[in-house]
Motif scaffolding. Sequence first.
Motif, PDB file in Angstrom:
ATOM      1  N   TRP A  47      10.971 121.260 -29.172  1.00 31.30           N
ATOM      2  CA  TRP A  47      12.206 121.275 -28.399  1.00 31.30           C
ATOM      3  C   TRP A  47      11.882 121.126 -26.909  1.00 31.30           C
ATOM      4  CZ3 TRP A  47      13.486 125.311 -24.916  1.00 31.30           C
ATOM      5  CH2 TRP A  47      14.758 125.186 -24.332  1.00 31.30           C
ATOM      6  N   TYR A  60      15.416 124.802 -20.660  1.00 30.72           N
ATOM      7  CA  TYR A  60      14.206 123.974 -20.750  1.00 30.72           C
ATOM      8  C   TYR A  60      13.040 124.773 -21.314  1.00 30.72           C
ATOM      9  CZ  TYR A  60      16.744 121.108 -17.343  1.00 30.72           C
ATOM     10  OH  TYR A  60      17.692 120.337 -16.702  1.00 30.72           O
ATOM     11  N   ARG A  61      12.130 124.065 -21.944  1.00 27.97           N
ATOM     12  CA  ARG A  61      10.875 124.727 -22.280  1.00 27.97           C
ATOM     13  C   ARG A  61      10.050 124.843 -21.003  1.00 27.97           C
ATOM     14  NH1 ARG A  61       8.899 123.517 -26.499  1.00 27.97           N
ATOM     15  NH2 ARG A  61       6.802 124.327 -26.121  1.00 27.97           N
ATOM     16  N   LYS A 104      24.810 126.849 -32.719  1.00 27.55           N
ATOM     17  CA  LYS A 104      23.985 126.387 -31.605  1.00 27.55           C
ATOM     18  C   LYS A 104      22.518 126.588 -31.942  1.00 27.55           C
ATOM     19  CE  LYS A 104      27.459 127.434 -28.110  1.00 27.55           C
ATOM     20  NZ  LYS A 104      27.801 128.236 -26.925  1.00 27.55           N
ATOM     21  N   GLY A 105      21.753 125.517 -31.761  1.00 23.08           N
ATOM     22  CA  GLY A 105      20.344 125.584 -32.093  1.00 23.08           C
ATOM     23  C   GLY A 105      20.027 124.885 -33.402  1.00 23.08           C
ATOM     24  N   PHE A 106      21.062 124.459 -34.108  1.00 21.38           N
ATOM     25  CA  PHE A 106      20.882 123.615 -35.296  1.00 21.38           C
ATOM     26  C   PHE A 106      21.229 122.192 -34.884  1.00 21.38           C
ATOM     27  CE2 PHE A 106      20.679 121.871 -39.329  1.00 21.38           C
ATOM     28  CZ  PHE A 106      21.897 121.332 -39.749  1.00 21.38           C
TER      29      PHE A 106
ATOM     30  N   TYR B  91      15.989 129.399 -34.379  1.00 20.58           N
ATOM     31  CA  TYR B  91      16.853 129.345 -33.206  1.00 20.58           C
ATOM     32  C   TYR B  91      17.367 130.741 -32.852  1.00 20.58           C
ATOM     33  CZ  TYR B  91      20.786 128.828 -36.602  1.00 20.58           C
ATOM     34  OH  TYR B  91      21.685 128.972 -37.624  1.00 20.58           O
ATOM     35  N   SER B  94      14.886 131.536 -27.388  1.00 24.63           N
ATOM     36  CA  SER B  94      14.314 130.419 -26.662  1.00 24.63           C
ATOM     37  C   SER B  94      12.881 130.746 -26.239  1.00 24.63           C
ATOM     38  CB  SER B  94      15.159 130.127 -25.421  1.00 24.63           C
ATOM     39  OG  SER B  94      14.709 128.975 -24.748  1.00 24.63           O
ATOM     40  N   PRO B  95      11.966 129.767 -26.315  1.00 26.78           N
ATOM     41  CA  PRO B  95      12.203 128.378 -26.697  1.00 26.78           C
ATOM     42  C   PRO B  95      12.365 128.224 -28.202  1.00 26.78           C
ATOM     43  CG  PRO B  95       9.877 128.707 -26.341  1.00 26.78           C
ATOM     44  CD  PRO B  95      10.540 129.996 -25.967  1.00 26.78           C
ATOM     45  N   LEU B  96      13.263 127.335 -28.609  1.00 31.35           N
ATOM     46  CA  LEU B  96      13.391 127.013 -30.022  1.00 31.35           C
ATOM     47  C   LEU B  96      12.061 126.431 -30.483  1.00 31.35           C
ATOM     48  CD1 LEU B  96      16.871 125.262 -29.896  1.00 31.35           C
ATOM     49  CD2 LEU B  96      16.332 127.700 -29.996  1.00 31.35           C
TER      50      LEU B  96
END
Lengths: 120, 107
Positions: A47, A60-61, A104-106, B91, B94-96
């Motif tokens: 991600w 952001y990562r 959210k996140g899928f 999920y 974070s981070p995912l």
Amino acid sequence: EVQLVESGGGLVQPGRSMKLSCAASGFTFSNYGMAWVRQAPTKGLEWVATISYDGSSTYYRDSVKGRFTISRDNAKSTLYLQMNSLRSEDTATYYCTRDPPIHKGFFDYWGQGVMVTVSS
Amino acid sequence: DIQMTQTPSSMPASLGERVTISCRASQGISNYLNWYQQKPDGTIKPLIYYTSNLQSGVPSRFSGSGSGTDYSLTISSLEPEDFAMYYCQQYDSSPLTFGSGTKLEIK
């Protein structure tokens, strides 16, 4: 039919910039969060960044924070990823994904991906 | 970051066989676990969300289960189109993060 079409990839030198675009169609773009996920050659998925439906929130990562900027133009149904100070480790296929509000996140739809190669 | 450990990394299997892929999180993720399939051409298809919910259009031979830190994807009877890479993804925070993938190969 939902479609996500990435563009803007290619070969870029280390330290330079590149901007990816993702044209969305088949759904109400302004109702959905969006995200970028990347995959380095022969590696797994990673991600990169997420933006809320209205662009007010971005995530952001750590490895791209301060270098990459995710943004969107809801009038054009287009997602962007501005990548600055590129490094060799940013070499990857970048996928545009949809991030639905209920889960959210899928990432429920993915583009075909666009290749970015950072090399001198 | 939450680490996702997938096992096995590769799995030879036969048509019609029942297979299970495992995914372990480095800490509890409250069922916030998804599964994706990737074909050799790079196409990625979402399969399951929130541990056990089948994405629209995904065949019922796919199922997911788990809780806490341990999750699994089961394919009840392998079809030719199922030979691909599979990734889990959390999920919860974070981070995912994604697992490193399982390559399902024809035996």
